[in-house]
Write an enzyme that holds these catalytic residues in place. Sequence first.
Site, PDB file in Angstrom:
ATOM      1  N   CYS A 285      40.395  36.292  30.755  1.00  0.00           N
ATOM      2  CA  CYS A 285      40.244  37.518  29.955  1.00  0.00           C
ATOM      3  C   CYS A 285      39.346  37.673  28.867  1.00  0.00           C
ATOM      4  O   CYS A 285      38.127  37.550  29.304  1.00  0.00           O
ATOM      5  CB  CYS A 285      41.849  37.738  29.503  1.00  0.00           C
ATOM      6  SG  CYS A 285      41.904  39.305  28.851  1.00  0.00           S
ATOM      7  N   HIS A 369      44.401  37.605  34.888  1.00  0.00           N
ATOM      8  CA  HIS A 369      45.596  36.973  34.586  1.00  0.00           C
ATOM      9  C   HIS A 369      46.188  35.882  35.517  1.00  0.00           C
ATOM     10  O   HIS A 369      47.354  36.271  35.860  1.00  0.00           O
ATOM     11  CB  HIS A 369      46.597  37.588  33.626  1.00  0.00           C
ATOM     12  CG  HIS A 369      46.218  37.705  32.391  1.00  0.00           C
ATOM     13  ND1 HIS A 369      46.573  37.339  31.170  1.00  0.00           N
ATOM     14  CD2 HIS A 369      45.509  38.969  32.023  1.00  0.00           C
ATOM     15  CE1 HIS A 369      45.867  37.929  30.038  1.00  0.00           C
ATOM     16  NE2 HIS A 369      45.272  39.245  30.759  1.00  0.00           N
ATOM     17  N   GLU A 371      48.129  33.319  35.267  1.00  0.00           N
ATOM     18  CA  GLU A 371      49.442  32.560  34.744  1.00  0.00           C
ATOM     19  C   GLU A 371      50.516  33.409  35.400  1.00  0.00           C
ATOM     20  O   GLU A 371      51.876  33.126  35.236  1.00  0.00           O
ATOM     21  CB  GLU A 371      49.568  32.459  33.257  1.00  0.00           C
ATOM     22  CG  GLU A 371      49.908  33.649  32.621  1.00  0.00           C
ATOM     23  CD  GLU A 371      48.592  34.878  32.473  1.00  0.00           C
ATOM     24  OE1 GLU A 371      48.735  35.739  31.730  1.00  0.00           O
ATOM     25  OE2 GLU A 371      47.484  34.155  32.950  1.00  0.00           O
TER      26      GLU A 371
END
Length: 396
Positions: A285, A369, A371
């Site tokens: 990011c 992202h 995750e």
Amino acid sequence: MTQHDNDHAWPDHKPTALLVLADGTVLEGFGLGAEGQAVGEVCFNTAMTGYEEILTDPSYAGQLITFTFPHIGNVGTNDDDIETVNMAATPGARGVILRTAITDPSNYRATKHLDQWLKARGIIGLSGIDTRALTALIRNKGMPNAVIAHARDGEFDLHGLKEEAREWPGLEGMDLVPMVTSGQRFTWDETPWLWDKGFGRQDKPEFNVVAIDYGIKRNILRLLAGVGCKVTVVPATTSSEDILAMKPDGVFLSNGPGDPAATGKYAVPVIQDVIKSGTPTFGICLGHQMLGLAVGAKTKKMHQGHHGANHPVKDETTGKVEITSMNHGFAVDESTLPTGATQTHISLFDGSNCGIQLDGKPVFSVQYHPEASPGPRDSHYLFQRFADLMRQNKSV
């Protein structure tokens, strides 16, 4: 109308919340969460789940989030799904805009109603407006600056709100990282959540990783720990000398809010030193955008940004397409990437840059992202890719 008819008339619901756009447009709704007012940039998020993770993502500092999915709040909130590491810092989003009122939670993990949770976090909410129309406005005109206001008595200084919205300078040129970064160094060993077990602990780490905190999320740290990392998180302004003195096997550049060019004034020289040291480096990011700046590329403000948990991205190194979670209003300008920096991922929505790697160096980053908090888990492999780079570098 007779007295009997009047007794059964529809109640006159007075608006208790307003969204005032910088162009003077006023949208009336009903307040929830904290009372008061907040100024920010309005974006829309298309995720159907994971609203608590979204609202506690430090990358949303300075923004007001419009959820396109109408039923937000139906699974309540809990402490496990909070993504903010520094609970004393800015909570992430400044405001939340919903289509329908929040219903009572219906989930075995819920510990608090979303309305109560918003009050406790100091986040102002508004419901009862046509979020599809607001989304269409953002799509056509870009992300507007606005003020969100909530008052139980429905009394507002409309002139003052319009003036505040009009005069707020916007996110371009704004460094918001100081509002969300950690104030001091700390270590992290919590591993990802497992069904019916909760979170685990990394007690036999293979790698020593330093994570620079520009607004880092908890699940990023958990996934780093999950692939064998002992993680030391350091504040955003930590010098390269201090980072490299810790003899890291790898350095992680975290997500975060604001304009990467503004944060890059102090972050880019540090990143450049880390790259020169030959230390494996992974950015996500804002970390991705500033890695781009560090190698000589430029970043640009996007028209409507990417915010959601259903964005298709192509990994050009493997040819595979993954569905990703995204949250960014700035992007690396692919046309400015210098020789030696290769584009590895692209958005299949608009072709914008979503990843780079440095030729012949153990350095890479992605815009989205991986995750998966919230969102799909297609991109978890990137954490293993980072671990593999560190393992190869240690064996040389």
